[in-house]
Design an enzyme around this catalytic site. Structure first.
Site, short mmCIF file in Angstrom:
data_model
loop_
_atom_site.label_atom_id
_atom_site.label_comp_id
_atom_site.label_asym_id
_atom_site.label_seq_id
_atom_site.Cartn_x
_atom_site.Cartn_y
_atom_site.Cartn_z
N GLY A 18 -35.18 -54.73 58.50
CA GLY A 18 -34.64 -55.40 58.07
C GLY A 18 -34.90 -56.19 56.55
O GLY A 18 -34.89 -57.61 56.25
N LYS A 19 -36.44 -55.63 55.67
CA LYS A 19 -36.76 -55.72 54.58
C LYS A 19 -35.98 -56.17 53.51
O LYS A 19 -36.30 -57.53 52.94
CB LYS A 19 -37.57 -54.73 53.80
CG LYS A 19 -39.33 -54.06 54.70
CD LYS A 19 -40.20 -52.96 53.46
CE LYS A 19 -39.15 -52.07 53.82
NZ LYS A 19 -39.01 -51.55 54.64
N THR A 20 -34.87 -56.10 53.57
CA THR A 20 -34.36 -56.01 52.86
C THR A 20 -33.05 -57.63 52.58
O THR A 20 -32.88 -57.92 51.65
CB THR A 20 -32.72 -54.96 51.93
OG1 THR A 20 -33.35 -53.49 51.66
CG2 THR A 20 -32.39 -55.35 50.87
N LYS A 41 -38.26 -53.93 43.56
CA LYS A 41 -38.41 -53.28 44.64
C LYS A 41 -38.79 -51.80 43.64
O LYS A 41 -38.38 -51.57 42.58
CB LYS A 41 -37.25 -52.48 44.77
CG LYS A 41 -37.26 -51.23 46.67
CD LYS A 41 -36.84 -52.26 47.35
CE LYS A 41 -36.77 -50.76 48.30
NZ LYS A 41 -36.72 -50.53 49.24
N GLY A 116 -41.01 -54.24 49.75
CA GLY A 116 -41.94 -53.55 49.32
C GLY A 116 -40.82 -52.15 49.44
O GLY A 116 -39.36 -51.69 50.10
N GLY A 118 -40.14 -49.11 52.69
CA GLY A 118 -40.70 -48.46 54.27
C GLY A 118 -41.60 -49.82 55.03
O GLY A 118 -42.05 -50.47 54.76
N1 LIG Z 1 -29.91 -60.60 59.85
C1 LIG Z 1 -29.35 -60.31 59.49
N2 LIG Z 1 -28.56 -60.05 59.32
C2 LIG Z 1 -27.33 -58.82 58.93
N3 LIG Z 1 -27.68 -57.60 58.73
C3 LIG Z 1 -28.88 -57.33 59.11
C4 LIG Z 1 -29.53 -58.41 59.78
N4 LIG Z 1 -31.34 -57.85 59.64
C5 LIG Z 1 -31.08 -56.93 59.63
N5 LIG Z 1 -29.38 -56.34 59.12
C6 LIG Z 1 -29.32 -54.85 59.40
O1 LIG Z 1 -30.32 -54.28 59.59
C7 LIG Z 1 -30.11 -53.00 58.55
C8 LIG Z 1 -31.43 -52.96 58.44
O2 LIG Z 1 -31.49 -53.76 57.57
P1 LIG Z 1 -32.22 -53.38 55.36
O3 LIG Z 1 -31.46 -52.75 54.64
O4 LIG Z 1 -32.54 -54.90 55.08
O5 LIG Z 1 -34.14 -52.58 56.56
P2 LIG Z 1 -34.77 -52.13 55.34
O6 LIG Z 1 -36.05 -52.30 56.14
O7 LIG Z 1 -35.30 -53.13 54.01
O8 LIG Z 1 -34.30 -50.55 55.30
P3 LIG Z 1 -34.91 -49.49 53.85
O9 LIG Z 1 -36.81 -49.27 54.63
O10 LIG Z 1 -34.35 -48.60 53.75
O11 LIG Z 1 -35.57 -50.33 52.69
C9 LIG Z 1 -29.54 -52.55 57.12
O12 LIG Z 1 -27.54 -52.49 58.20
C10 LIG Z 1 -29.06 -54.75 57.94
O13 LIG Z 1 -28.13 -54.97 57.31
MG LIG Z 2 -34.70 -51.81 52.40
#
Ligand SMILES: Nc1ncnc2c1ncn2[C@@H]1O[C@H](COP(=O)(O)OP(=O)(O)OP(=O)(O)O)[C@@H](O)[C@H]1O
Ligand SMILES: [Mg+2]
Length: 223
Positions: A18-20, A41, A116, A118
């Protein structure tokens, strides 16, 4: 290098935690306060599998006009650690390019929101970790983590790793936080707050297509 005026560096307990979404929610909170927000990023990998890559969601949430290269100077198709994705493309990620691109992004706006790649110990180059970049940018960390089983250990390990590099942690954000949390999820929140000595915030499920419907993450409104 000179520190960036204001901003945060969003890391997480791992990949796909969920970082993004957290970084986008912070960017949107600031943009809704009429602040100018730039996003950054260091590297995006796995482009071949993504409908909307991270840099695009970050740009949309921030209302930014930055180009792809201004947000994410290194972009690769395979879903691999950045140092490997770069090697597979016959390249090497240059920490100086990362610092310069982030600094330029920060200069173009009032606030810089970085995501970041990962978790905090992922290598950007073989001798340069995500944590090293966070230290070089001089920004406080925000740690995205899951609400469920396993999160206490992953989150405390991340906090310990941040502390070992003297990185300040502004908050942990548990995401997506359910409307009706279970006893385990509520307990995880309290336990991380107590053992990690850090504010633990929560982010509800967001409709990613519509940033104007997102509730603000109040703690970041005055960055
Ligand atoms: N609050 C939220 N609302 C909607 N979707 C969420 C939420 N939190 C997490 N997700 C979902 O969880 C999944 C992972 O989230 P995200 O892409 O932000 O992770 P990440 O840590 O950025 O991944 P990466 O390592 O690929 O950058 C996505 O499908 C995202 O839509
Ligand atoms: Mg991400």
């Amino acid at each position: 290098m000179e520190g960036i005026a204001a901003g945060v560096f969003v890391t997480g307990t791992g990949t796909e935690v969920g970082k993004t979404v957290v970084a986008a929610a912070i960017a949107r909170t600031l943009a809704a306060e009429r602040r100018s927000v730039a996003v950054f990023k260091p590297a995006v990998t796995g482009l071949e599998d993504r409908v909307e890559p991270d840099h695009e969601l970050l740009r949309r949430a921030a209302g930014s006009t930055q180009s792809d290269a201004e947000i994410a100077p290194y972009r690769y198709d395979p879903p691999a650690s950045p140092h490997l994705a770069a090697a597979l493309a016959g390249e090497r990620i240059d920490p100086e390019v990362l610092r310069e691109t982030a600094r330029a992004a920060g200069e173009g706006a009032e606030v810089l929101v970085c995501e970041g790649v990962g978790g905090i110990l992922v290598p950007l180059a073989t001798d340069y970790l995500v944590r090293d970049l966070a230290v070089d940018l001089g920004l406080p960390l925000v740690v995205a983590a899951s609400p469920g089983l396993g999160t206490i250990n992953h989150t405390l390990l991340t906090l310990e790793s941040a502390s070992a590099a003297d990185l300040e942690v502004s908050a942990v954000v548990l995401t997506p936080w359910p409307e009706q949390p279970t006893e385990l999820e509520s307990s995880n929140r309290e336990t991380i707050e107590a053992l990690g000595r850090v504010p633990v915030l929560t982010l509800p499920q967001l409709n990613l297509a519509a940033p104007d419907t997102w509730p603000p993450l109040q703690a970041f409104g005055s960055l």
